[in-house]
Design a protein around this motif. Structure first.
Motif, PDB file in Angstrom:
ATOM      1  N   ASN A 150      18.929  40.157  -1.142  1.00 38.30           N
ATOM      2  CA  ASN A 150      18.071  40.666  -0.043  1.00 38.30           C
ATOM      3  C   ASN A 150      17.578  42.092  -0.551  1.00 38.30           C
ATOM      4  O   ASN A 150      18.460  42.987  -1.131  1.00 38.30           O
ATOM      5  N   SER A 151      16.365  42.623  -0.465  1.00 38.22           N
ATOM      6  CA  SER A 151      15.756  44.066  -0.625  1.00 38.22           C
ATOM      7  C   SER A 151      14.992  44.253   0.437  1.00 38.22           C
ATOM      8  O   SER A 151      13.939  43.366   0.735  1.00 38.22           O
ATOM      9  N   ILE A 152      14.909  45.377   0.832  1.00 37.79           N
ATOM     10  CA  ILE A 152      14.150  45.986   2.150  1.00 37.79           C
ATOM     11  C   ILE A 152      13.394  47.172   1.480  1.00 37.79           C
ATOM     12  O   ILE A 152      14.195  48.282   1.266  1.00 37.79           O
ATOM     13  N   ALA A 159       9.898  43.038   2.674  1.00 39.52           N
ATOM     14  CA  ALA A 159      11.285  42.738   2.138  1.00 39.52           C
ATOM     15  C   ALA A 159      11.184  41.413   1.533  1.00 39.52           C
ATOM     16  O   ALA A 159      10.359  40.629   1.497  1.00 39.52           O
ATOM     17  N   THR A 160      12.109  41.218   0.462  1.00 40.02           N
ATOM     18  CA  THR A 160      12.166  40.149  -0.566  1.00 40.02           C
ATOM     19  C   THR A 160      13.794  39.471   0.079  1.00 40.02           C
ATOM     20  O   THR A 160      14.670  40.308  -0.009  1.00 40.02           O
ATOM     21  N   CYS A 161      13.609  38.201   0.657  1.00 37.10           N
ATOM     22  CA  CYS A 161      14.917  37.764   0.973  1.00 37.10           C
ATOM     23  C   CYS A 161      14.955  36.392   0.962  1.00 37.10           C
ATOM     24  O   CYS A 161      14.177  35.752   0.597  1.00 37.10           O
ATOM     25  N   HIS A 162      15.997  35.742   1.620  1.00 34.18           N
ATOM     26  CA  HIS A 162      15.933  34.239   1.675  1.00 34.18           C
ATOM     27  C   HIS A 162      14.669  33.489   2.085  1.00 34.18           C
ATOM     28  O   HIS A 162      14.464  32.377   1.892  1.00 34.18           O
ATOM     29  N   ASP A 165       9.028  36.656   0.612  1.00 36.71           N
ATOM     30  CA  ASP A 165       8.545  38.133   0.457  1.00 36.71           C
ATOM     31  C   ASP A 165       7.747  37.858   2.048  1.00 36.71           C
ATOM     32  O   ASP A 165       6.996  37.156   2.640  1.00 36.71           O
ATOM     33  N   TYR A 218      15.825  35.786   8.306  1.00 34.04           N
ATOM     34  CA  TYR A 218      15.301  36.436   7.320  1.00 34.04           C
ATOM     35  C   TYR A 218      16.403  36.564   6.188  1.00 34.04           C
ATOM     36  O   TYR A 218      16.176  36.101   4.752  1.00 34.04           O
ATOM     37  N   PHE A 219      17.642  36.998   6.474  1.00 37.45           N
ATOM     38  CA  PHE A 219      18.447  37.778   5.278  1.00 37.45           C
ATOM     39  C   PHE A 219      19.593  36.933   5.021  1.00 37.45           C
ATOM     40  O   PHE A 219      20.467  37.054   4.049  1.00 37.45           O
ATOM     41  N   GLU A 220      19.965  35.871   6.016  1.00 34.54           N
ATOM     42  CA  GLU A 220      21.077  35.150   5.856  1.00 34.54           C
ATOM     43  C   GLU A 220      20.908  34.105   5.015  1.00 34.54           C
ATOM     44  O   GLU A 220      19.855  33.220   5.195  1.00 34.54           O
ATOM     45  N   LYS A 221      21.899  33.463   4.232  1.00 29.17           N
ATOM     46  CA  LYS A 221      21.996  32.268   3.316  1.00 29.17           C
ATOM     47  C   LYS A 221      21.999  31.199   4.195  1.00 29.17           C
ATOM     48  O   LYS A 221      21.318  30.170   4.148  1.00 29.17           O
TER      49      LYS A 221
END
Length: 241
Positions: A150-152, A159-162, A165, A218-221
Motif C-alpha cells: 500500500n501507498s498513501i 492511495a494505491t492499495c489492495h 487506486d 482498503y489496505f488489508e490483504k
C-alpha cells in the motif's frame, strides 16, 4: 501604500485573569487577540479565527490541550503553538514537544519572556513561510507513506492499495495520519474521537469502528485477519507497521 494587517493570536485558557492579562498585553503589542475558555471552543476558534499563533493551556474543560494540539497537527504542521501550563515537569514538556508544540512555558511566567517567545515564534514562522513560497512545484516532495503493498499520498489525497487506486476523504486522511504517527501504540477509541473529531463526549465509538472497517477493506490483504489495523479488545486499535 499597502496596509499591514495585524497578526492574530488565539489564547486557549480557562483562567480569566490569565487570559485577559495576556489579551491586554498582546493587544498593546499590536496583535488581534481572541480568547477561548475551553477545549471545544478553542478548536472552533482555530477554524474560524485562523490565527497566526496559538497560546494553549493543557488542563482545559471539555477537551485537554494535548488533544487539541494533536488534532491541529493532523491538519496544520506549521502554525506556531506555545503551551502555557502549570504542568512543569520534564516529562510534561517532553510530552508536549513529542506531540508537536513549538515552545513550552510554565506558569508562573515572566511577561517579558512570554512576549519575547511570541515574537520569536512568529518571526520564525514568517521566515519558514517565505522559504516555502520560494519553492517551485518541481522541488516539492510529496508526502507518501508506504506499508506493505500500500501507498498513501497525503498531498494529493490518493492511495494505491489492495482495493485498487482510490481517493481518500479529508477525514480518512486525518485518521490515517493519526494512526501512522502513533504506529505501534494502542489508541483508545475515546482518544481517537477527541483527536480525530475534536469531540470530548457524546459521540459513539462505533464511528471509529466504522472507519477502521473501511481501512481494512482498503489496505488489508485479508480484512478478516488484519495485519495493520489491529483491534485491542475493549480498548481501541493499534497501527502495526
Amino acid at each position: 501604500m499597502t496596509e499591514i494587517k495585524p497578526q492574530k493570536v488565539l489564547v486557549v485558557e480557562d483562567e480569566p485573569h490569565i487570559s485577559e492579562g495576556l489579551k491586554l498585553n498582546l493587544k498593546l503589542k499590536g496583535f488581534l487577540v481572541k480568547i477561548a475558555p475551553d477545549g471545544p471552543t478553542g478548536l472552533a476558534q482555530w477554524k474560524e479565527f485562523e490565527p497566526h499563533l496559538i497560546i494553549l493551556d493543557v488542563m482545559l474543560p471539555g477537551l485537554d490541550g494535548l488533544s487539541i494540539l494533536q488534532h491541529i497537527r493532523l491538519e496544520d504542521e506549521r502554525i506556531p503553538i506555545l503551551i502555557l501550563s502549570a504542568k512543569n515537569t520534564a516529562e510534561d514538556r517532553i510530552k508536549g514537544f513529542k506531540n508537536g508544540v513549538d515552545d513550552y512555558l510554565t506558569k508562573p511566567f515572566h511577561l517579558d519572556e512570554f512576549l519575547l517567545r511570541v515574537d520569536r515564534l512568529l518571526t520564525r514562522a514568517q521566515w519558514q513561510n517565505n522559504e516555502i513560497k520560494k519553492k517551485t512545484p518541481q522541488n516539492e516532495i510529496k508526502d507518501i507513506y508506504i506499508f506493505g503493498a500500500n501507498s498513501i499520498d497525503f498531498q494529493n489525497g490518493n492511495a494505491t492499495c489492495h482495493a485498487g487506486d482510490i481517493s481518500l476523504t479529508e477525514q480518512e486522511l486525518k485518521l490515517l495520519k493519526l494512526f501512522i504517527s502513533n504506529r505501534g501504540s494502542v489508541l483508545p477509541r475515546k482518544k481517537i474521537l477527541e483527536i480525530g473529531w475534536g469531540y470530548a463526549v457524546g459521540t459513539s465509538s462505533r464511528t471509529v469502528d466504522n472507519f477502521v472497517v473501511r481501512f481494512r477493506k482498503y489496505f488489508e490483504k485479508n480484512p478478516k485477519k488484519p495485519a495493520y489495523f489491529v483491534s485491542k479488545r475493549s480498548v481501541g486499535y493499534v497501527f502495526d507497521h
